[in-house]
Design a protein around this motif. Structure first.
Motif, short mmCIF file in Angstrom:
data_model
loop_
_atom_site.label_atom_id
_atom_site.label_comp_id
_atom_site.label_asym_id
_atom_site.label_seq_id
_atom_site.Cartn_x
_atom_site.Cartn_y
_atom_site.Cartn_z
N LEU A 56 -16.46 -43.20 21.20
CA LEU A 56 -16.73 -41.76 21.24
C LEU A 56 -16.10 -41.05 20.05
O LEU A 56 -16.72 -40.14 19.47
CB LEU A 56 -16.20 -41.17 22.54
N LYS A 57 -14.88 -41.44 19.70
CA LYS A 57 -14.24 -40.83 18.53
C LYS A 57 -15.04 -41.11 17.27
O LYS A 57 -15.16 -40.24 16.39
CB LYS A 57 -12.81 -41.39 18.37
N PHE A 108 -18.29 -41.48 17.18
CA PHE A 108 -19.45 -40.58 17.24
C PHE A 108 -19.09 -39.18 16.76
O PHE A 108 -19.83 -38.55 16.01
CB PHE A 108 -20.00 -40.51 18.67
N ILE A 109 -17.92 -38.70 17.23
CA ILE A 109 -17.49 -37.35 16.83
C ILE A 109 -17.30 -37.27 15.33
O ILE A 109 -17.72 -36.30 14.67
CB ILE A 109 -16.19 -36.97 17.58
N THR A 116 -20.58 -37.05 13.30
CA THR A 116 -21.39 -35.84 13.35
C THR A 116 -21.28 -35.00 12.08
O THR A 116 -22.06 -34.05 11.88
CB THR A 116 -21.00 -34.95 14.55
N LEU A 171 -23.22 -39.20 21.87
CA LEU A 171 -22.39 -38.30 22.66
C LEU A 171 -23.17 -37.75 23.87
O LEU A 171 -22.63 -37.62 24.96
CB LEU A 171 -21.90 -37.14 21.79
N LYS A 172 -24.46 -37.46 23.66
CA LYS A 172 -25.29 -36.97 24.76
C LYS A 172 -25.37 -38.00 25.87
O LYS A 172 -25.21 -37.68 27.06
CB LYS A 172 -26.70 -36.66 24.24
N MET A 184 -21.99 -38.25 27.78
CA MET A 184 -21.72 -37.10 28.65
C MET A 184 -22.68 -37.03 29.83
O MET A 184 -22.34 -36.48 30.89
CB MET A 184 -21.79 -35.80 27.84
N ILE A 193 -12.83 -34.85 26.58
CA ILE A 193 -13.58 -33.77 25.93
C ILE A 193 -12.75 -32.51 25.81
O ILE A 193 -12.80 -31.80 24.80
CB ILE A 193 -14.88 -33.50 26.71
N ILE A 234 -15.74 -30.80 18.78
CA ILE A 234 -17.13 -31.05 19.13
C ILE A 234 -17.96 -29.78 18.94
O ILE A 234 -19.09 -29.83 18.45
CB ILE A 234 -17.24 -31.56 20.59
N LEU A 247 -26.63 -31.19 23.40
CA LEU A 247 -25.22 -31.59 23.51
C LEU A 247 -24.36 -30.41 23.92
O LEU A 247 -23.40 -30.57 24.69
CB LEU A 247 -24.74 -32.17 22.18
#
Length: 427
Positions: free
Chosen positions: A61-62, A64-65, A68, A83-84, A87, A96, A103, A125
């Motif tokens: 996840l990190k 992915f962030i 972005t 990320l979508k 979540m 989060i 984000i 998102l």
């Protein structure tokens, strides 16, 4: 809501048993001593494995962030989609909450500088972020940053049409979750009105010429407007019914089946809300409206696609019942050990909107997301251990027998009303 870890409750039974050493345990001994293995050690290994998996997931996840803000649009798009998915299928409140502003900044950047699909993914998102954070100061901060951008894109006729469609839906749900001022809610509803009213039939009965993409934008705006009706005060609803109920009938003449259906469901919801306020509610154009709804419920125009007619007739039969009798076709949603009843147009509109964003993860969110459970008045999450869940599941054979019986009963019921004449087709 923090993600709870699974616990192995068997550890106390053989906790005092010492594990076998590598020197003492032969292959033959190990193959016959499963009942005397160190359960505590196994439990520890299981928790350690789960912790490792959780760390790997958070590391992803990190990543992915971080991605972005990549220079590549394709990479940013993939990160937003990642990320979508996360979540929509998990509860990630703690993770989060600590990174919500990071984000939010990424979403803001993608909405401003991205194009088409990237903006669409960023708008979706934003909704999932608010759903994870729930109704409170955290989601309000997120929405306060993104709302002006949403409204600018929505009002900009030169913006990408797919982005505007996504924003029309996302702005509605984010307002429901995170807006704390009812006057701001009303202002947002006016933004939606400025869009879907352009699809109203003209005074002479002719429909405006609108391309399919723009029509879908108007449909999304109407559905978001309908969603926000569910949180309006009684006085606001009275004004809206007086102002819009008669005009919404014009949308029933649209060439777009989705617009006709959205308008029908909105009319049914308005009647439901009006009768909640005033049980003896009367509408001046009731007879004319019922005639239109009945025509759509029995539509057999050959110039319309069969699938569109079938879908339309099904919906408008329910809408007609709602207007004439105040009736609603109840639906039961099962998730885990619980059940939820969709027993009103208000609840249906709310459920359909949330499901549009979380997709197949809806049942999981109904079980574990405190905010969504609060919206549907389900109470605090119910914790059920895996053994109970396993005991409640029926076997594949039993499920097959049940489905077969249901299929036979359904076939017999339908055969009574099925036309036995030879189908000669349409000419």
């Amino acid at each position: 809501m923090p993600r709870t870890k699974k616990k192995n409750n068997k550890g106390g039974q053989h906790g005092a048993v010492q594990p076998f050493s590598d020197e003492d345990a032969s292959i033959e001994t190990l193959s016959h001593c499963s009942s005397f293995s160190d359960v505590t050690s196994v439990a520890d290994d299981g928790e350690a494995g789960e912790d490792t998996a959780q760390e790997d997931f958070q590391y992803k996840l990190k990543g992915f962030i971080d991605s972005t803000v990549d220079k590549s649009a394709k990479t940013r798009q993939g990160a937003l989609d990642g990320l979508k998915t996360a979540m929509a299928t998990r509860i990630l409140y703690e993770f989060i909450s600590e990174r919500r502003m990071t984000i939010t900044d990424s979403i803001e950047r993608c909405l401003k500088k991205g194009k088409g699909e990237e903006q669409r993914a960023a708008a979706s998102l934003a909704c999932l972020l608010c759903i994870q954070l729930g109704s409170g100061i955290e989601s309000e901060e997120v929405f306060k940053t993104l709302k002006p951008i949403f409204k600018n894109i929505l009002a900009d006729g030169s913006a990408n049409i797919q982005a505007r469609q996504a924003v029309a839906t996302s702005l509605g749900l984010c307002t429901l979750v995170a807006e704390d001022d009812i006057f701001d809610v009303q202002a947002t509803m006016e933004c939606f009105e400025n869009l879907f009213t352009r699809s109203y039939a003209k005074a002479d009965g002719t429909c405006p010429s609108i391309n399919p993409q723009t029509s879908q934008l108007h449909v999304n705006a109407l559905l978001s407007w309908t969603l926000l009706l569910t949180i309006c005060s009684a006085n606001q609803l009275k004004d809206i019914v007086h102002k819009h109920l008669s005009k919404l009938q014009r949308l029933l003449e649209s060439d777009d089946v989705n617009m006709r259906i959205a308008a029908g469901e909105t009319i049914a919801l308005l009647f439901e809300l009006a009768r909640d306020i005033e049980p003896e509610f009367e509408f001046d154009g009731w007879d004319e409206l019922c005639e239109k709804l009945n025509a759509l419920a029995t539509d057999c125009n050959k110039h319309r696609a069969k699938t569109d007619k079938r879908k339309q007739r099904s919906v408008f039969r329910d809408v007609l019942k709602a207007v004439e009798e105040g009736d609603f076709q109840t639906e039961t949603i099962r998730f885990g050990t619980e059940r939820m009843t969709i027993d009103s147009w208000v609840r249906k509109r709310t459920y359909d909107t949330f499901r549009e964003f979380v997709g197949s993860g809806m049942n999981y969110h109904l079980q574990a997301n405190e905010f969504i459970r609060d919206v549907f008045e389900l109470g605090p999450p119910i914790l059920v251990d895996s053994a109970t869940m396993k005991a409640m599941k029926i076997s594949r054979f039993e499920r097959h027998l049940h489905n077969s019986a249901a299929f036979k009963a359904r076939t017999k019921a339908r055969s009574k009303f099925r036309d036995k004449r030879v189908d000669v087709g349409e000419f």
